[in-house]
Design an enzyme around this catalytic site. Structure first.
Site, PDB file in Angstrom:
ATOM      1  N   VAL A 496       0.855  -1.185   0.000  1.00 16.15           N
ATOM      2  CA  VAL A 496       0.000   0.000   0.000  1.00 16.15           C
ATOM      3  C   VAL A 496       0.886   1.228   0.000  1.00 16.15           C
ATOM      4  O   VAL A 496       1.832   1.333   0.789  1.00 16.15           O
ATOM      5  CB  VAL A 496      -0.937   0.026   1.228  1.00 16.15           C
ATOM      6  N   GLY A 497       0.619   2.179  -0.896  1.00 15.85           N
ATOM      7  CA  GLY A 497       1.364   3.421  -0.977  1.00 15.85           C
ATOM      8  C   GLY A 497       0.559   4.580  -0.437  1.00 15.85           C
ATOM      9  O   GLY A 497      -0.531   4.403   0.133  1.00 15.85           O
ATOM     10  N   GLU A 498       1.086   5.805  -0.650  1.00 17.44           N
ATOM     11  CA  GLU A 498       0.444   6.998  -0.109  1.00 17.44           C
ATOM     12  C   GLU A 498      -0.908   7.248  -0.753  1.00 17.44           C
ATOM     13  O   GLU A 498      -1.857   7.676  -0.107  1.00 17.44           O
ATOM     14  CB  GLU A 498       1.348   8.217  -0.335  1.00 17.44           C
ATOM     15  N   SER A 501      -2.932   1.340  -3.793  1.00 19.41           N
ATOM     16  CA  SER A 501      -2.326   0.030  -3.593  1.00 19.41           C
ATOM     17  C   SER A 501      -1.398  -0.321  -4.748  1.00 19.41           C
ATOM     18  O   SER A 501      -1.529   0.197  -5.852  1.00 19.41           O
ATOM     19  CB  SER A 501      -3.415  -1.035  -3.477  1.00 19.41           C
ATOM     20  N   VAL A 502      -0.476  -1.233  -4.470  1.00 19.14           N
ATOM     21  CA  VAL A 502       0.363  -1.831  -5.503  1.00 19.14           C
ATOM     22  C   VAL A 502      -0.093  -3.272  -5.656  1.00 19.14           C
ATOM     23  O   VAL A 502      -0.085  -4.042  -4.690  1.00 19.14           O
ATOM     24  CB  VAL A 502       1.857  -1.764  -5.142  1.00 19.14           C
ATOM     25  N   LYS A 520       0.643   0.023  -9.931  1.00 16.87           N
ATOM     26  CA  LYS A 520       0.557   1.038  -8.881  1.00 16.87           C
ATOM     27  C   LYS A 520      -0.711   1.849  -9.127  1.00 16.87           C
ATOM     28  O   LYS A 520      -0.795   2.618 -10.090  1.00 16.87           O
ATOM     29  CB  LYS A 520       1.792   1.936  -8.907  1.00 16.87           C
ATOM     30  N   ASP A 612      14.405  10.413  -2.211  1.00 19.33           N
ATOM     31  CA  ASP A 612      13.876   9.425  -1.266  1.00 19.33           C
ATOM     32  C   ASP A 612      14.643   8.115  -1.382  1.00 19.33           C
ATOM     33  O   ASP A 612      14.051   7.037  -1.344  1.00 19.33           O
ATOM     34  CB  ASP A 612      12.382   9.205  -1.540  1.00 19.33           C
TER      35      ASP A 612
END
Length: 762
Positions: A496-498, A501-502, A520, A612
């Site tokens: 799960v990203g910001e 979901s991936v 993504k 990052d």
């Protein structure tokens, strides 16, 4: 949200750290979360939150970010100290505990509050009592607090602008009211009058209050000309252009004001833009253009001219034929900005306005910095530096509805024999309406102009080429880049990203091949805030092709919107370090370090900063192949640029950031090198958290004392010395990624890693 004045008495002014400690020790004993706020003695304009917790007093610097914006360390940004304290009363959010009660002091300065108190000036402005306002503004204390907000978050100038009370606006501006202060909704006075179409008030804010009509909204990149064009306020359009506002500024989505007027069927404004005269440029290319000058030569020329702020030249790009570079001096350093062109019809810097010619671009940046570190002041020509450039001052027309001539002149070139650009085609016109007459009817047939920056109408940007592609080939590129939703099969969730979901998935390519991919996704509830960042990440990844970087296969516009990437089977390096520590040998760590350096060297050559870099964002395709991923924070710094300046705050990964990134929001390849050193430390500690449970403030204090992360137990001294070089305080003294790659490729210390790579290839 409003506050009663009694809840704001936590301010103690210019007391020292010792007095604050004594005050809390006396009044806060036994009450975790008791606090006060005081002035910061070491940084004027900043404040300090002093907090009682577990029988000790802790101090946190509250940074003032300008325009009444405040934050603690890497925490969220708040509009007003009152909003900041209200937030931390409900959520510790990085502090050791929530704020509970305060040591009674006095009201903070009114101009530091989002929701202040109702003053007599606010009341009189609401009543339009001009005589009383004039008398009240003679009081020095009233003038000192002229920008304070009332309990609804409005300043006196906001009230007058909302009421279209030009007389009060004039009185307030004469007394020193700021046109840059925002209300509780984040709107400045110029944004209010443009939203309502008050042309006369707009004229007054610019001519008398010097309001910045090029300031962009952080949420969508709109400037006032976008607002009035979308809302069909033609009188306001005329006012803005009479002050030399850029006629082609772009939103974050790439829309110009004309695009918005066309989309909302405001045909009078479309016609006005189509017939607006393009003035002859005030400068000529002979004053600042160098046809055969590389980056080092530009620095030498500017150095010989004295390295004064605003000294500049423009040169032909050596690496990208047909492009140009602006080299500009600021604070004794030379910065380089790529000047891009769209099919030789428009010239622009980064996401700035579009210009018909290079001289028009120079004219604009002589008057307005508009994203550059300073305005252009003095050119360096081929033979001499020449005098400072000055354009006529902004006009200040008394008539708020100026009548502008309906004609067009597009003159502007390097010289009479070599035109600077091809004839500009007419912009799109509404269906059923004739196009605007071409200024060069004898020229070639125009090519329809696509909306700049639009993912729906143009392919993801590729590496610049010397000549524009034919339209047919551009359309083919779109088909290769955009992936239809029906060709994707969505599978299990990988993470799960910001913004979504991936997922694991399968893509059926145009030739029928089924390919396992990572998807993504952007959730629908995150569409408004995440679409811009999502598409920007796609634009970054579309330009990258390297074995040590995760590859983007295409974009599906959905719904949901999806980035289709190659599937990396072993997951994040961080998880692998933690879960498989007994199986990992030192030679594996050295191999991954070399591969990460190789990928970052490629980004360095492509002028990208990652921002990052960490083991959580390194993926393992196999045990012998690491790939850099997650370009959500990445930025292109342009050809020759030395740094990228972040315009917005947020939750940055401070423990991986260099001091200049934390303190000033500047990012470069050298700040990525600092992050690379922290990534190495993570690898040799098998996934430990850098700096343990230290807060962001404690990490900053540690770095300022010259301390660094300690050597991991199983880390060779030679490798730790590389980390320390990456963490040098001065960016110029840190190694480049090319140097780091050379170390891991040729240094005898890493001979075993090279042999290991060769063995794996066999």
């Amino acid at each position: 949200m409003t506050y009663n004045n009694g809840s704001l008495l936590w301010y103690h002014g210019k007391i020292s750290r010792e007095v604050a400690t004594q005050t809390l020790s006396r009044n806060g004993t036994g009450r975790d979360g008791c606090y006060l706020i005081r002035d910061c003695s070491s940084a004027p304009g900043d404040y300090v939150l002093s907090l009682w917790n577990k029988n000790q007093v802790m101090h946190f610097q509250v940074h003032c970010l300008g325009d009444n914006k405040f934050s603690i360390d890497d925490g969220p940004i708040f509009n007003g100290l009152d909003s900041l304290t209200a937030h931390y009363r409900t959520n510790p959010d990085g502090l050791p505990c929530k704020l509970t009660s305060f040591c009674q002091g006095r009201m903070p300065p009114l101009n530091t509050l989002k929701y202040g108190k109702e003053t007599k000036l606010h009341t009189l402005c609401a009543k339009k009592d001009h005589n009383a306002i004039r008398q009240l503004l003679q009081n020095p204390e009233v003038k000192r607090d002229i920008n304070s907000r009332n309990m609804q978050g409005d300043t006196a100038l906001h009230i007058a602008c909302n009421l279209h009370d030009d007389k009060t606006v004039s009185l307030l501006l004469y007394a020193g009211a700021s046109t840059a202060v925002s209300d509780s909704l984040g709107k400045t006075p110029i944004q209010i009058v443009c939203t309502n179409g008050y042309a006369s008030t707009l004229n007054m804010l610019i001519s008398q209050g010097h309001a910045d009509f090029h300031e962009r909204s952080p949420s969508n990149g709109w400037v006032p000309l976008h607002d009035v064009s979308m809302r069909n306020f033609l009188d306001c359009v005329k006012v803005l252009l009479s002050f030399n506002a850029s006629i082609h500024p772009r939103t974050l989505d790439g829309d110009t004001p004309r695009d918005l007027a066309l989309r909302y069927n405001n045909y009078d404004i479309v016609d006005f833009f189509d017939n607006y005269p393009v003035p002859a440029p005030k400068t000529t290319s002979s004053q600042w253009l160098h046809q055969n000058l590389d980056r080092n030569g530009a620095v030498i020329q500017l150095d010989h001219a004295g390295l004064q702020d605003g000294l500049f030249l423009i040169r032909s790009s050596i690496t990208c034929h047909g492009y140009y570079v602006l080299s500009l001096v600021f604070e004794m350093k030379v910065y380089h900005f790529k000047i891009q062109s769209r099919a030789d019809r428009w010239f622009y810097i980064d996401d700035g306005p579009l210009f018909e010619t290079l001289p028009h671009l120079v004219d604009h940046y002589i008057q307005y910095s508009d994203g550059l570190p300073t305005v252009l002041k003095k050119p360096v020509g081929i033979h001499s530096t020449g005098p400072p450039l000055k354009l006529p001052p902004r006009p200040a027309p008394k008539d708020p509805h100026p009548q502008l001539p309906i004609s067009r002149d597009v003159e502007g070139s390097f010289n009479k024999t070599k035109p600077l650009h091809s004839p500009k085609p007419p912009l799109p016109t509404p269906a059923g309406r004739p196009p605007a007459p071409s200024p060069h009817p004898s020229g070639p047939a125009p090519v329809p102009a696509s909306r700049p920056g639009s993912m729906k109408s143009a392919p993801l940007p590729a590496v610049p080429v010397a000549q524009p592609k034919p339209v047919a080939k551009q359309q083919s590129s779109v088909q290769q880049t955009m992936i239809p939703r029906e060709s994707l099969e969505l599978g299990q969730e990988l993470g799960v990203g910001e913004f979504g979901s991936v997922l694991k998935g399968v893509w059926t390519s145009p030739d029928g091949e089924k390919i396992s991919v990572a998807l993504k996704t952007l959730h629908q509830d995150k569409l408004q805030q995440g679409e811009k960042e999502f598409l920007r990440e796609a634009r970054v990844m579309s330009q990258l092709n390297h074995p040590c970087i995760v590859r983007l296969l295409g974009v599906c516009l959905g719904p949901p919107m999806i980035l289709v990437q190659e599937l990396i089977t072993l997951g994040a390096l961080l998880d692998h370090l933690i879960d498989h520590q007994p199986e990992i040998q030192e030679v594996d760590l050295k191999l991954w370090a070399a591969q990460i350096a190789s990928g970052m060297m490629y980004l360095e050559h492509r002028r990208f900063v990652h921002r990052d870099l960490a083991t959580r964002n390194i993926l393992l395709a196999t045990k012998s192949q690491a790939k850099i991923s997650d370009f959500g924070l990445s930025r292109a710094v342009g050809a020759g640029s030395d740094y990228y300046q972040a315009q917005q705050g947020g939750r940055w990964p401070v423990k991986w950031y260099a001091p200049e990134s934390i303190n000033y929001g500047t990012f470069s390849q050298k700040s990525d090198v600092w992050s690379y050193g922290v990534t190495l430390w993570e690898m040799f500690t098998f996934g430990e958290l850098p700096y343990g449970e230290m807060t962001g403030a404690e990490v900053i204090a540690l770095l300022e004392r010259g301390q660094r992360l300690e050597k991991p137990d199983d880390c060779p001294e030679h490798t730790y010395q590389i980390m320390l070089r990456c963490w040098h305080q001065e960016p110029a003294h840190r190694p480049t990624f090319e140097e780091l790659h050379t170390i891991f490729s040729t240094d005898p210390e890493y001979e075993d890693a090279r042999k290991y790579r060769e063995r794996l290839k066999k």
